[in-house]
Write an enzyme that holds these catalytic residues in place. Structure first.
Site, PDB file in Angstrom:
ATOM      1  N   ASP A  83       0.848  -1.185   0.000  1.00 54.85           N
ATOM      2  CA  ASP A  83       0.000   0.000   0.000  1.00 54.85           C
ATOM      3  C   ASP A  83       0.898   1.255   0.000  1.00 54.85           C
ATOM      4  O   ASP A  83       1.848   1.335   0.781  1.00 54.85           O
ATOM      5  CB  ASP A  83      -0.865  -0.043   1.272  1.00 54.85           C
ATOM      6  CG  ASP A  83      -1.976   0.986   1.280  1.00 54.85           C
ATOM      7  OD1 ASP A  83      -2.326   1.497   0.201  1.00 54.85           O
ATOM      8  OD2 ASP A  83      -2.504   1.263   2.375  1.00 54.85           O
ATOM      9  N   ASP A 105       2.733   5.148  -5.373  1.00 62.55           N
ATOM     10  CA  ASP A 105       2.012   6.403  -5.209  1.00 62.55           C
ATOM     11  C   ASP A 105       2.943   7.549  -5.565  1.00 62.55           C
ATOM     12  O   ASP A 105       3.580   8.151  -4.709  1.00 62.55           O
ATOM     13  CB  ASP A 105       1.484   6.548  -3.778  1.00 62.55           C
ATOM     14  CG  ASP A 105       0.745   7.868  -3.591  1.00 62.55           C
ATOM     15  OD1 ASP A 105       0.663   8.645  -4.558  1.00 62.55           O
ATOM     16  OD2 ASP A 105       0.265   8.130  -2.476  1.00 62.55           O
ATOM     17  N   GLU A 142      -1.456   6.251  -8.702  1.00 60.90           N
ATOM     18  CA  GLU A 142      -2.411   7.222  -8.150  1.00 60.90           C
ATOM     19  C   GLU A 142      -2.271   8.546  -8.873  1.00 60.90           C
ATOM     20  O   GLU A 142      -1.172   9.026  -9.120  1.00 60.90           O
ATOM     21  CB  GLU A 142      -2.179   7.438  -6.645  1.00 60.90           C
ATOM     22  CG  GLU A 142      -3.094   8.551  -6.099  1.00 60.90           C
ATOM     23  CD  GLU A 142      -3.145   8.631  -4.581  1.00 60.90           C
ATOM     24  OE1 GLU A 142      -3.060   7.577  -3.924  1.00 60.90           O
ATOM     25  OE2 GLU A 142      -3.279   9.752  -4.060  1.00 60.90           O
ATOM     26  N   SER A 225     -11.691   4.610   2.175  1.00 66.01           N
ATOM     27  CA  SER A 225     -13.100   4.267   2.012  1.00 66.01           C
ATOM     28  C   SER A 225     -13.694   3.524   3.191  1.00 66.01           C
ATOM     29  O   SER A 225     -14.614   2.734   3.039  1.00 66.01           O
ATOM     30  CB  SER A 225     -13.282   3.455   0.736  1.00 66.01           C
ATOM     31  OG  SER A 225     -13.057   4.308  -0.379  1.00 66.01           O
TER      32      SER A 225
HETATM   33 ZN    ZN Z   1      -4.560   5.065   0.628  1.00 68.70          ZN
END
Ligand code: ZN
Length: 349
Positions: A83, A105, A142, A225
């Site tokens: 992540d 990211d 991202e 989320s």
């Molecule tokens: Zn995240």
């Protein structure tokens, strides 16, 4: 079952029209909670570790625990995902461990705080895609910048400062060839997402829908989320916690996303709240207890319940047996031959 490619897992989700929860892990109890829920609901699942988690648990402990989960649950497809990788090196080290998916990211610079330029993002993501795809590993990129900070990662703010521009999303997908794309539509990391129930002024579902129309072959990812249900906040506060009331992303908005190309839904805060509430309850109501198992067991059960609920709500429940894992080497071949190419110029043909 060996760990499966996240790409395969998301392609299957797209075929089946459902979303897959990606749940963060830091320790054995959280991994067990996810697997309890996956077994109970017969769900394929994405397990993910942030840089903070890898540092907290130590890489090898965490990865061996995931391997144990895969070995103990031969009927459950599990993808292991990095992540918010902040650099090529972070992604490379996850791939070396055996992660089947990484997020690069590049929306932030390597410090994990400062927004980067579009070209910087394209460049580092493209480099990770080249390296990962050669090894059959999935890449999530991202574009746009999420709000909030979690695990020391994030630009802060409300999440409305850098909403993803659909034109840029298309260009990014074309220039990087990512399998999955996290987009910024007003969500934030952490518990404090919204100060009131979010509506169209803070959650830009129209942007998400526009991006999916133009990138139907790129799996969309919703970060930040958690739904942050009031019941979970209340349990924490009832037993001595001091959370300010806050609102997360309503399940029905996530389901609207899933109907419009969202295949991966990141949930962490809800699980943190569930575990903390359960631990607080034991320690508050039974102050004589001191065996960690007395509170870790209810904590694990509380998290498993939240995860099982999400698996049902996202639609992944019941889909664990739909497919057999494709070996990672074969996935690598698929990238090499162009069969798995998602770039809009290729898929349009
Ligand atoms: Zn995240």
């Amino acid at each position: 079952m060996p760990l499966v490619s996240m790409r395969q897992l998301l392609d299957e989700a797209a075929k089946g029209g459902y979303g897959v929860g990606a749940f963060n892990v830091n320790d054995m109890e959280q991994i067990q909670a996810i697997m309890m829920a996956a077994r109970q609901t017969k769900s394929p699942v994405i397990v993910q570790a942030s840089r903070g988690a890898r540092a907290f648990a130590e890489d090898l402990y965490l990865f061996k625990l995931i391997q144990a989960a895969a070995e103990l649950n031969p009927d459950i497809p599990i993808a292991m995902h990095q992540d918010h990788g902040n650099s090529f090196e972070t992604c490379k080290s996850a791939i070396a461990l055996g992660y089947t998916s990484v997020m690069m990211d590049g929306s932030l610079k390597e410090d994990g705080k400062t927004p980067s330029t579009f070209d910087e993002n394209v460049e580092v993501t493209r480099r990770v895609v080249d390296y990962a795809h050669e090894r059959g590993v999935t890449v999530e990129g991202e574009i746009g910048v999420l709000g909030g900070v979690e695990d020391g990662h994030g630009a802060g703010g409300t999440g409305l400062e850098h909403i993803t521009d659909p034109d840029q999303a298309v260009e990014f997908a074309e220039r990087t060839g990512v399998d999955a794309l996290a987009i910024a539509i007003g969500t934030s990391h952490g518990a404090y997402k919204f100060t009131k129930k979010p509506d169209g002024s803070v959650l830009k579902m129209d942007v998400l829908i526009a991006i999916h129309k133009r990138l139907p072959h790129t799996h969309l990812v919703m970060h930040g989320s958690s739904s942050v249900p009031k019941e979970l906040q209340d349990i924490v506060n009832e037993y001595g916690g001091k959370l300010k009331q806050t609102w997360g992303v309503p399940i029905e908005e996530i389901q609207l996303g899933i109907r419009n190309g969202v295949r991966k839904v990141n949930v962490d805060t809800d699980n943190r709240l569930a575990m903390t509430g359960a631990i607080r309850k034991v320690l508050w109501t039974q102050p004589e207890k001191f065996d960690p198992r007395d509170y870790m067991k209810p904590a694990r059960e509380a998290m498993a319940k939240v995860v099982a609920d999400r698996m049902t709500e996202f639609g992944q429940a019941g889909h664990a047996g739909d497919y057999k894992p494709i070996p990672i080497t074969e996935i690598a071949e698929g990238y090499k031959s162009g069969k798995l190419d998602t770039r809009p110029s290729v898929t349009a043909k």
